[in-house]
Design an enzyme around this catalytic site. Structure first.
Site, mmCIF file in Angstrom:
data_model
loop_
_atom_site.group_PDB
_atom_site.id
_atom_site.type_symbol
_atom_site.label_atom_id
_atom_site.label_comp_id
_atom_site.label_asym_id
_atom_site.label_seq_id
_atom_site.Cartn_x
_atom_site.Cartn_y
_atom_site.Cartn_z
ATOM 1 N N GLY A 1 -9.257 5.369 2.277
ATOM 2 C CA GLY A 1 -9.763 6.091 3.466
ATOM 3 C C GLY A 1 -11.356 5.826 3.773
ATOM 4 C CB SER A 2 -13.132 2.752 2.718
ATOM 5 O OG SER A 2 -12.607 2.860 1.387
ATOM 6 C CG ASP B 1 -1.898 1.058 1.307
ATOM 7 O OD1 ASP B 1 -2.470 1.582 0.031
ATOM 8 O OD2 ASP B 1 -2.474 1.404 2.416
ATOM 9 C CG ASN C 1 -7.076 0.683 0.023
ATOM 10 O OD1 ASN C 1 -7.434 -0.195 -0.723
ATOM 11 N ND2 ASN C 1 -6.131 1.385 -0.163
HETATM 12 P P1 13P Z 1 -8.545 4.383 6.312
HETATM 13 O O1 13P Z 1 -7.842 5.140 7.300
HETATM 14 O O2 13P Z 1 -9.958 5.044 6.402
HETATM 15 O O3 13P Z 1 -8.607 2.991 7.093
HETATM 16 O O4 13P Z 1 -8.184 3.862 4.845
HETATM 17 C C1 13P Z 1 -7.091 3.062 4.731
HETATM 18 C C2 13P Z 1 -6.332 3.353 3.501
HETATM 19 O O5 13P Z 1 -6.834 3.812 2.459
HETATM 20 C C3 13P Z 1 -5.128 2.755 3.225
HETATM 21 O O6 13P Z 1 -4.536 3.126 2.046
#
Ligand code: 13P
Length: 334
Positions: free
Chosen positions: A221-222, A83, A263
């Protein structure tokens, strides 16, 4: 061997009209939590990790153990994904270690954390795609800037993705998947009130998906930032401010609009931290961290299994015939 490429797993998701959770892990028992949830719900899954963000001092040691853990789940189709690779060199390290997929985040300069130009982003992404594809490894790129903190040290502003640029970016780089900034942000502090369409630009997903139908869209950022987990953390010494994340129904809706990879890091880590803090507090004589970490692992596995139902991946491993990926390091190229 159940290691699969991101391209293969997301192609299956697109054909089946569902989304696949990509869950961030920072230690080996978290890998077990994700894979147990996938086995329990019969889900294809993406395990992802950020270089330097684990509990290990050495990425190479952690990554090796992570890949070996996957071998214990021959019944689960698993993508092991890097990631937010900050530069080509980190992506190449992950490929050499045996990852079946990498993300090159060329949207930000790795040193200054300032947004790069479109052409700079394309140049580094193209470099990683050429290296990765020659080895059967999938690549995710990023367009626009997803807000918040990926590593706890930076706080990028949100710059929404542009559909015209998305089409050009894909044509010039050949990425398999594209992280598109639609208003979400990383981390435990996202929105100051429940997000509406002026904040979460779900319409952008549709516009971009129409322009790049062969490329998978990724929602970063889900996390939803469940209030009950924040309360447990704060009742046991934490001080997380009130914050709203992405509602569950919006995530489910995104999979119908064109998103295939979702994610999630913070929700899993909040579940883990809440259970761990509560376990440590319940035993003032606790010195061995294992029982608390074990409680964290179980709680993390639980929330991930719930999300797998929401994203629609639960049950989808049943009709999945995996083409095993073997890394060049292991001697065979898929
Ligand atoms: P969160 O911070 O919302 O869990 O998102 C994780 C993410 O997008 C990792 O790339």
């Amino acid at each position: 061997m159940t290691l699969c490429t991101l391209r293969e797993v997301l192609d299956h998701a697109r054909r089946g009209g569902y989304g696949v959770g990509a869950f961030n892990v920072t230690d080996i028992e978290q890998v077990e939590a994700v894979l147990d949830a996938a086995r329990r719900t019969q889900s294809p899954v993406i395990v992802q990790t950020i270089a330097g963000a684990s509990a290990f001092a050495s990425d190479e040691l952690y990554w090796d153990l992570l890949l070996r853990t996957v071998d214990h789940y021959p019944d689960v189709p698993v993508v092991v994904h890097l990631d937010h690779g900050p530069d080509a060199e980190t992506c190449l390290r992950a490929i050499e270690a045996g990852f079946s997929s990498v993300m090159i985040d060329g949207s930000l300069d790795p040193v200054t954390h300032q947004p790069t130009t479109f052409d700079e982003n394309i140049a580094v992404t193209r470099q990683v795609v050429e290296y990765a594809h020659a080895r059967g490894v999938s690549v995710e790129g990023e367009l626009g800037t997803i807000g918040g903190s990926k590593d706890g040290a930076t706080h990028a502003e949100i710059i929404l993705a542009d559909p015209d640029e998305a089409a050009e970016f894909v044509a010039r780089t050949g990425v398999d998947a594209l992280a598109v900034a639609i208003g979400t942000s990383h981390g435990a502090y996202k929105f100051t009130s429940p997000p509406d369409s002026t904040v979460l630009h779900m319409d952008l997903i549709v516009e971009i998906a129409e322009r790049i139908p062969d490329t998978h869209l990724v929602m970063h950022g889900s996390s939803s930032l469940p209030a009950h987990l924040r309360e447990i953390i704060n009742a046991h010494g934490g001080n997380l401010p009130e914050s709203w994340g992405v509602p569950e129904d919006e995530k489910a809706r995104s999979t119908k609009l064109g998103v295939t990879k979702i994610n999630q890091g913070m929700d899993s880590h909040m579940a883990y931290a809440a259970a761990m803090r509560a376990a440590l507090a319940s035993d003032p004589l606790a010195a061995d961290p294992a029982p608390a970490a074990s409680a964290g692992r179980a709680a993390m596995s639980e929330i991930i299994a719930e999300r797998m139902e929401v994203f629609g991946q639960a049950g989808r491993a049943r009709d999945y015939t995996a083409t095993a990926f073997r890394s060049p390091a292991a001697g065979t190229i898929a």
